[in-house]
Design a protein around this motif. Structure first.
Motif, PDB file in Angstrom:
ATOM      1  N   ASP A   3       0.783  -1.162   0.073  1.00 17.67           N
ATOM      2  CA  ASP A   3      -0.230   0.097  -0.057  1.00 17.67           C
ATOM      3  C   ASP A   3       0.937   1.184   0.028  1.00 17.67           C
ATOM      4  OD1 ASP A   3      -2.058   2.028   0.245  1.00 17.67           O
ATOM      5  OD2 ASP A   3      -2.326   1.313   2.115  1.00 17.67           O
ATOM      6  N   ILE A   4       0.906   1.872  -1.091  1.00 15.83           N
ATOM      7  CA  ILE A   4       1.950   3.237  -1.114  1.00 15.83           C
ATOM      8  C   ILE A   4       1.127   4.329  -1.283  1.00 15.83           C
ATOM      9  CG2 ILE A   4       3.522   1.912  -2.675  1.00 15.83           C
ATOM     10  CD1 ILE A   4       2.118   3.557  -4.924  1.00 15.83           C
ATOM     11  N   SER A   5      -0.083   4.254  -0.987  1.00 16.31           N
ATOM     12  CA  SER A   5      -1.169   5.577  -0.911  1.00 16.31           C
ATOM     13  C   SER A   5      -0.740   6.429   0.230  1.00 16.31           C
ATOM     14  CB  SER A   5      -2.447   5.244  -0.696  1.00 16.31           C
ATOM     15  OG  SER A   5      -2.611   4.734   0.677  1.00 16.31           O
ATOM     16  N   THR A   6       0.164   6.139   1.134  1.00 16.44           N
ATOM     17  CA  THR A   6       0.598   7.009   2.093  1.00 16.44           C
ATOM     18  C   THR A   6       1.677   7.847   1.622  1.00 16.44           C
ATOM     19  OG1 THR A   6       2.090   5.375   3.204  1.00 16.44           O
ATOM     20  CG2 THR A   6      -0.039   5.722   4.154  1.00 16.44           C
ATOM     21  N   ILE A  19       9.858  10.601  -2.864  1.00 19.60           N
ATOM     22  CA  ILE A  19      10.728   9.753  -3.403  1.00 19.60           C
ATOM     23  C   ILE A  19      11.994   9.672  -2.950  1.00 19.60           C
ATOM     24  CG2 ILE A  19      11.788   9.215  -5.807  1.00 19.60           C
ATOM     25  CD1 ILE A  19       9.504  10.483  -7.154  1.00 19.60           C
ATOM     26  N   GLU A  20      12.621   8.496  -2.502  1.00 20.02           N
ATOM     27  CA  GLU A  20      13.827   8.529  -2.017  1.00 20.02           C
ATOM     28  C   GLU A  20      14.820   7.959  -3.307  1.00 20.02           C
ATOM     29  OE1 GLU A  20      16.570   6.340   1.569  1.00 20.02           O
ATOM     30  OE2 GLU A  20      14.370   5.975   1.189  1.00 20.02           O
ATOM     31  N   VAL A  21      15.741   9.075  -3.758  1.00 20.43           N
ATOM     32  CA  VAL A  21      16.827   8.887  -4.604  1.00 20.43           C
ATOM     33  C   VAL A  21      18.062   8.337  -4.317  1.00 20.43           C
ATOM     34  CG1 VAL A  21      17.886  10.070  -6.553  1.00 20.43           C
ATOM     35  CG2 VAL A  21      15.543  10.930  -5.813  1.00 20.43           C
ATOM     36  N   THR A  22      18.544   7.378  -5.036  1.00 12.72           N
ATOM     37  CA  THR A  22      19.820   6.710  -4.773  1.00 12.72           C
ATOM     38  C   THR A  22      20.643   6.995  -6.163  1.00 12.72           C
ATOM     39  OG1 THR A  22      19.114   4.992  -3.823  1.00 12.72           O
ATOM     40  CG2 THR A  22      21.315   4.614  -4.493  1.00 12.72           C
ATOM     41  N   LEU A  36       9.237   1.707   3.782  1.00 13.15           N
ATOM     42  CA  LEU A  36       8.243   1.568   4.965  1.00 13.15           C
ATOM     43  C   LEU A  36       8.502   2.823   6.058  1.00 13.15           C
ATOM     44  CD1 LEU A  36       5.175   0.970   5.750  1.00 13.15           C
ATOM     45  CD2 LEU A  36       6.337  -1.092   7.039  1.00 13.15           C
ATOM     46  N   TRP A  37       9.732   2.405   6.516  1.00 13.74           N
ATOM     47  CA  TRP A  37      10.336   3.396   7.751  1.00 13.74           C
ATOM     48  C   TRP A  37      10.164   4.944   7.165  1.00 13.74           C
ATOM     49  CZ3 TRP A  37      15.157   5.958   8.519  1.00 13.74           C
ATOM     50  CH2 TRP A  37      15.318   6.327   9.788  1.00 13.74           C
TER      51      TRP A  37
END
Length: 102
Positions: A3-6, A19-22, A36-37
């Motif tokens: 569930d990515i709605s959050t 978004i977390e970019v690498t 999730l964290w």
């Protein structure tokens, strides 16, 4: 299915995604994971985080992924951070979720 709605917020004309970019990765991938964290969707980019190269690559990748123009994408926070809030105009929250199936 995760569930990515959050990770999404509605905006006036679209949606905002966390978004977390690498940067400097060996591959280009979006979406690559769900943290999730941190409540973020992962994105791997080959370009380094140098002189805005990774941010430019992120906008191009998101543009292609959601099939919207680059001018419809704005990094609204996190220009100098791995964790970014990206506004995408012209799509709904439901459309974003259906495209980002992890």
């Amino acid at each position: 299915m995760t569930d990515i709605s959050t990770t999404l917020e509605k905006s006036a004309n679209g949606v905002i995604i966390r978004i977390e970019v690498t940067p400097g990765s060996k591959r280009v991938e979006f979406p690559c994971c769900f943290n999730l964290w941190r409540n973020t969707i992962g994105c791997a980019l080959i370009e380094p985080a140098l002189n805005g190269k990774a941010n430019k690559a992120l906008i191009e990748l998101i543009s292609d992924f959601f099939n919207v123009s680059k001018v419809d994408i704005t990094i609204i926070s996190g220009l100098h951070s791995r964790i970014k809030r990206v506004r995408i105009e012209g799509i709904t929250e439901k459309e974003a979720i259906s495209k980002i199936i992890l």
